[in-house]
Design a protein around this motif. Structure first.
Motif, PDB file in Angstrom:
ATOM      1  N   GLN A 276       0.824  -1.207   0.000  1.00  0.00           N
ATOM      2  CA  GLN A 276       0.000   0.000   0.000  1.00  0.00           C
ATOM      3  C   GLN A 276       0.862   1.263   0.000  1.00  0.00           C
ATOM      4  O   GLN A 276       0.532   2.263  -0.653  1.00  0.00           O
ATOM      5  CB  GLN A 276      -0.935  -0.001   1.219  1.00  0.00           C
ATOM      6  N   LEU A 277       1.956   1.230   0.740  1.00  0.00           N
ATOM      7  CA  LEU A 277       2.857   2.386   0.762  1.00  0.00           C
ATOM      8  C   LEU A 277       3.519   2.594  -0.598  1.00  0.00           C
ATOM      9  O   LEU A 277       3.766   3.729  -1.018  1.00  0.00           O
ATOM     10  CB  LEU A 277       3.909   2.218   1.864  1.00  0.00           C
ATOM     11  N   LEU A 278       3.807   1.495  -1.304  1.00  0.00           N
ATOM     12  CA  LEU A 278       4.367   1.625  -2.651  1.00  0.00           C
ATOM     13  C   LEU A 278       3.339   2.195  -3.628  1.00  0.00           C
ATOM     14  O   LEU A 278       3.680   2.997  -4.503  1.00  0.00           O
ATOM     15  CB  LEU A 278       4.875   0.268  -3.148  1.00  0.00           C
ATOM     16  N   PHE A 279       2.073   1.760  -3.496  1.00  0.00           N
ATOM     17  CA  PHE A 279       1.024   2.352  -4.326  1.00  0.00           C
ATOM     18  C   PHE A 279       0.945   3.854  -4.083  1.00  0.00           C
ATOM     19  O   PHE A 279       0.829   4.648  -5.022  1.00  0.00           O
ATOM     20  CB  PHE A 279      -0.334   1.706  -4.014  1.00  0.00           C
ATOM     21  N   ALA A 280       0.982   4.236  -2.801  1.00  0.00           N
ATOM     22  CA  ALA A 280       0.945   5.662  -2.458  1.00  0.00           C
ATOM     23  C   ALA A 280       2.183   6.380  -2.994  1.00  0.00           C
ATOM     24  O   ALA A 280       2.095   7.511  -3.474  1.00  0.00           O
ATOM     25  CB  ALA A 280       0.847   5.824  -0.939  1.00  0.00           C
ATOM     26  N   HIS A 281       3.335   5.707  -2.937  1.00  0.00           N
ATOM     27  CA  HIS A 281       4.582   6.291  -3.422  1.00  0.00           C
ATOM     28  C   HIS A 281       4.558   6.483  -4.933  1.00  0.00           C
ATOM     29  O   HIS A 281       5.200   7.411  -5.469  1.00  0.00           O
ATOM     30  CB  HIS A 281       5.755   5.395  -3.026  1.00  0.00           C
ATOM     31  N   SER A 282       3.815   5.640  -5.645  1.00  0.00           N
ATOM     32  CA  SER A 282       3.767   5.735  -7.104  1.00  0.00           C
ATOM     33  C   SER A 282       3.120   7.028  -7.583  1.00  0.00           C
ATOM     34  O   SER A 282       3.232   7.382  -8.762  1.00  0.00           O
ATOM     35  CB  SER A 282       3.007   4.531  -7.691  1.00  0.00           C
ATOM     36  N   LEU A 283       2.466   7.749  -6.684  1.00  0.00           N
ATOM     37  CA  LEU A 283       1.788   8.994  -7.068  1.00  0.00           C
ATOM     38  C   LEU A 283       2.694  10.212  -6.991  1.00  0.00           C
ATOM     39  O   LEU A 283       2.256  11.329  -7.261  1.00  0.00           O
ATOM     40  CB  LEU A 283       0.569   9.223  -6.167  1.00  0.00           C
ATOM     41  N   CYS A 284       3.962  10.000  -6.610  1.00  0.00           N
ATOM     42  CA  CYS A 284       4.860  11.152  -6.465  1.00  0.00           C
ATOM     43  C   CYS A 284       5.544  11.524  -7.778  1.00  0.00           C
ATOM     44  O   CYS A 284       6.268  12.518  -7.838  1.00  0.00           O
ATOM     45  CB  CYS A 284       5.905  10.893  -5.377  1.00  0.00           C
ATOM     46  N   LYS A 285       5.310  10.740  -8.853  1.00  0.00           N
ATOM     47  CA  LYS A 285       5.940  11.044 -10.134  1.00  0.00           C
ATOM     48  C   LYS A 285       5.037  10.597 -11.281  1.00  0.00           C
ATOM     49  O   LYS A 285       4.492   9.496 -11.248  1.00  0.00           O
ATOM     50  CB  LYS A 285       7.294  10.330 -10.241  1.00  0.00           C
ATOM     51  N   ASP A 286       4.893  11.452 -12.262  1.00  0.00           N
ATOM     52  CA  ASP A 286       4.104  11.113 -13.447  1.00  0.00           C
ATOM     53  C   ASP A 286       4.977  10.305 -14.398  1.00  0.00           C
ATOM     54  O   ASP A 286       5.727  10.852 -15.201  1.00  0.00           O
ATOM     55  CB  ASP A 286       3.596  12.391 -14.127  1.00  0.00           C
ATOM     56  N   PHE A 287       4.866   8.975 -14.306  1.00  0.00           N
ATOM     57  CA  PHE A 287       5.712   8.112 -15.136  1.00  0.00           C
ATOM     58  C   PHE A 287       5.097   7.847 -16.504  1.00  0.00           C
ATOM     59  O   PHE A 287       5.640   7.078 -17.296  1.00  0.00           O
ATOM     60  CB  PHE A 287       5.997   6.777 -14.423  1.00  0.00           C
ATOM     61  N   PHE A 288       3.958   8.481 -16.794  1.00  0.00           N
ATOM     62  CA  PHE A 288       3.332   8.314 -18.105  1.00  0.00           C
ATOM     63  C   PHE A 288       3.955   9.227 -19.162  1.00  0.00           C
ATOM     64  O   PHE A 288       3.797   8.985 -20.352  1.00  0.00           O
ATOM     65  CB  PHE A 288       1.832   8.622 -18.024  1.00  0.00           C
ATOM     66  N   VAL A 289       4.606  10.282 -18.734  1.00  0.00           N
ATOM     67  CA  VAL A 289       5.086  11.283 -19.693  1.00  0.00           C
ATOM     68  C   VAL A 289       6.233  10.775 -20.548  1.00  0.00           C
ATOM     69  O   VAL A 289       6.447  11.261 -21.650  1.00  0.00           O
ATOM     70  CB  VAL A 289       5.529  12.581 -18.960  1.00  0.00           C
ATOM     71  N   SER A 290       7.017   9.803 -20.061  1.00  0.00           N
ATOM     72  CA  SER A 290       8.157   9.287 -20.830  1.00  0.00           C
ATOM     73  C   SER A 290       7.655   8.450 -21.999  1.00  0.00           C
ATOM     74  O   SER A 290       7.005   7.433 -21.810  1.00  0.00           O
ATOM     75  CB  SER A 290       9.058   8.425 -19.940  1.00  0.00           C
ATOM     76  N   GLY A 291       7.959   8.884 -23.176  1.00  0.00           N
ATOM     77  CA  GLY A 291       7.559   8.115 -24.353  1.00  0.00           C
ATOM     78  C   GLY A 291       6.123   8.375 -24.773  1.00  0.00           C
ATOM     79  O   GLY A 291       5.668   7.805 -25.738  1.00  0.00           O
ATOM     80  N   THR A 292       5.385   9.207 -24.040  1.00  0.00           N
ATOM     81  CA  THR A 292       3.980   9.547 -24.277  1.00  0.00           C
ATOM     82  C   THR A 292       3.090   8.312 -24.278  1.00  0.00           C
ATOM     83  O   THR A 292       3.300   7.344 -25.005  1.00  0.00           O
ATOM     84  CB  THR A 292       3.753  10.309 -25.600  1.00  0.00           C
ATOM     85  N   LEU A 293       2.082   8.341 -23.444  1.00  0.00           N
ATOM     86  CA  LEU A 293       1.176   7.223 -23.302  1.00  0.00           C
ATOM     87  C   LEU A 293       0.421   6.946 -24.593  1.00  0.00           C
ATOM     88  O   LEU A 293       0.159   5.803 -24.948  1.00  0.00           O
ATOM     89  CB  LEU A 293       0.176   7.515 -22.174  1.00  0.00           C
ATOM     90  N   GLU A 294       0.065   8.034 -25.308  1.00  0.00           N
ATOM     91  CA  GLU A 294      -0.698   7.843 -26.537  1.00  0.00           C
ATOM     92  C   GLU A 294       0.086   6.985 -27.534  1.00  0.00           C
ATOM     93  O   GLU A 294      -0.464   6.101 -28.195  1.00  0.00           O
ATOM     94  CB  GLU A 294      -1.034   9.201 -27.164  1.00  0.00           C
ATOM     95  N   GLY A 295       1.402   7.239 -27.598  1.00  0.00           N
ATOM     96  CA  GLY A 295       2.238   6.456 -28.512  1.00  0.00           C
ATOM     97  C   GLY A 295       2.315   5.010 -28.103  1.00  0.00           C
ATOM     98  O   GLY A 295       2.313   4.111 -28.930  1.00  0.00           O
ATOM     99  N   GLN A 296       2.372   4.776 -26.794  1.00  0.00           N
ATOM    100  CA  GLN A 296       2.467   3.407 -26.304  1.00  0.00           C
ATOM    101  C   GLN A 296       1.145   2.673 -26.543  1.00  0.00           C
ATOM    102  O   GLN A 296       1.128   1.494 -26.880  1.00  0.00           O
ATOM    103  CB  GLN A 296       2.819   3.413 -24.822  1.00  0.00           C
ATOM    104  N   LYS A 297       0.004   3.371 -26.344  1.00  0.00           N
ATOM    105  CA  LYS A 297      -1.293   2.720 -26.576  1.00  0.00           C
ATOM    106  C   LYS A 297      -1.466   2.378 -28.045  1.00  0.00           C
ATOM    107  O   LYS A 297      -2.024   1.343 -28.399  1.00  0.00           O
ATOM    108  CB  LYS A 297      -2.421   3.646 -26.123  1.00  0.00           C
ATOM    109  N   ALA A 298      -0.946   3.228 -28.887  1.00  0.00           N
ATOM    110  CA  ALA A 298      -1.070   2.972 -30.330  1.00  0.00           C
ATOM    111  C   ALA A 298      -0.267   1.752 -30.742  1.00  0.00           C
ATOM    112  O   ALA A 298      -0.610   1.059 -31.697  1.00  0.00           O
ATOM    113  CB  ALA A 298      -0.598   4.192 -31.120  1.00  0.00           C
ATOM    114  N   ALA A 299       0.790   1.485 -29.980  1.00  0.00           N
ATOM    115  CA  ALA A 299       1.648   0.343 -30.318  1.00  0.00           C
ATOM    116  C   ALA A 299       1.114  -0.972 -29.787  1.00  0.00           C
ATOM    117  O   ALA A 299       1.605  -2.034 -30.103  1.00  0.00           O
ATOM    118  CB  ALA A 299       3.066   0.565 -29.752  1.00  0.00           C
ATOM    119  N   CYS A 300       0.073  -0.896 -28.937  1.00  0.00           N
ATOM    120  CA  CYS A 300      -0.484  -2.112 -28.333  1.00  0.00           C
ATOM    121  C   CYS A 300      -1.194  -2.960 -29.361  1.00  0.00           C
ATOM    122  O   CYS A 300      -1.873  -2.435 -30.218  1.00  0.00           O
ATOM    123  CB  CYS A 300      -1.468  -1.736 -27.219  1.00  0.00           C
TER     124      CYS A 300
END
Length: 245
Positions: A221-245
């Motif tokens: 739970q603390l790691l889940f809470a810790h995951s909110l301290c940085k926007d890790f979606f911005v690297s490589g752009t999420l839209e580009g990654q979804k398009a590659a799925c």
């Protein structure tokens, strides 16, 4: 420099409070005191909710995907807090609250990648394997809670396997999500050894299983809470990654 000192003091204060609450919770559980156990467990769980909100608020500019992910993670943390209290009063309603937490986490993980048929088949296979093992295991008696346990196991395994998609993001910080979800799954599996309705362990066995489960649970739970301290979606752009799925 002054801001850095304040941050260090804030972090130190947080971990001091959490450690004190967790120690109080474990001592109360060890002594078998019901009310202090519930109180200290609620205080422990309020820490990961507070940490999640704090991390989200102090994160700078946020992408739309990170905002959606964060809202669902915070909901999961809140449902987990509620479940930690409710499960001491009603096992079935406690399982239901944890089920809502797992659903919230699963919905958050959908921001990584959509559901595929291969994923669905894998979830069914892994869940069936776990339930069959427990059904034929001499340590468990699942008949009393078979339906809620089957539903919860399906969602629990589904959430954990969906978190694997976090590893596909370019930002390595996203791996925190995967480790948190796996620890949550292992915590749930080991916690079953402490549920008297389906498993009868000695007092020593119950203490060992419950301690192990709770350490993993709070770490997750603390790691889940810790995951909110940085926007890790911005690297490589999420839209580009979804398009590659």
């Amino acid at each position: 420099m002054e801001k850095a000192k304040k941050n260090i003091l804030a972090v130190a204060g947080f971990w001091f409070l959490f450690s004190a609450f967790f120690l109080g919770y474990r001592v109360s559980y060890f002594l078998g005191n019901f009310f202090p156990t519930v109180l200290f467990k609620a205080l422990c769980s309020s820490c990961f909710v507070a940490l999640g909100l704090f991390n989200y608020c102090r994160t700078g500019q946020k992408s739309s995907a990170f905002k959606k992910y964060s809202v669902k993670i915070i909901l999961g943390l809140v449902f987990s807090l509620a479940a930690d209290v409710i499960i001491k009063l009603s096992l079935v309603f406690g399982i239901l609250a944890f089920l809502l937490a797992q659903v919230s986490y699963f919905l958050a993980f959908l921001e990584f990648k959509k559901v595929s048929l291969r994923y669905v088949l894998l979830v069914v296979f892994v869940t069936a394997a776990i339930l069959l093992f427990e059904w034929f295991s001499p340590w468990f008696e699942l008949k009393k809670l078979l339906v809620p346990l089957c539903v919860y196991a399906l969602v629990d395994v589904g959430s954990a396997l969906k978190s694997i998609d976090a590893l596909r993001l370019k930002d390595r910080f996203s791996r925190v999500v995967f480790f948190a979800s796996v620890m949550f799954l292992i915590s749930d599996l080991s916690l079953q050894l402490s549920i008297r309705e389906i498993c009868s362990l000695s007092w020593l066995g119950d203490q060992a299983a419950n301690n192990f489960s709770n350490i993993l649970y709070y770490a997750a739970q603390l790691l889940f809470a810790h995951s909110l301290c940085k926007d890790f979606f911005v690297s490589g752009t999420l839209e580009g990654q979804k398009a590659a799925c």
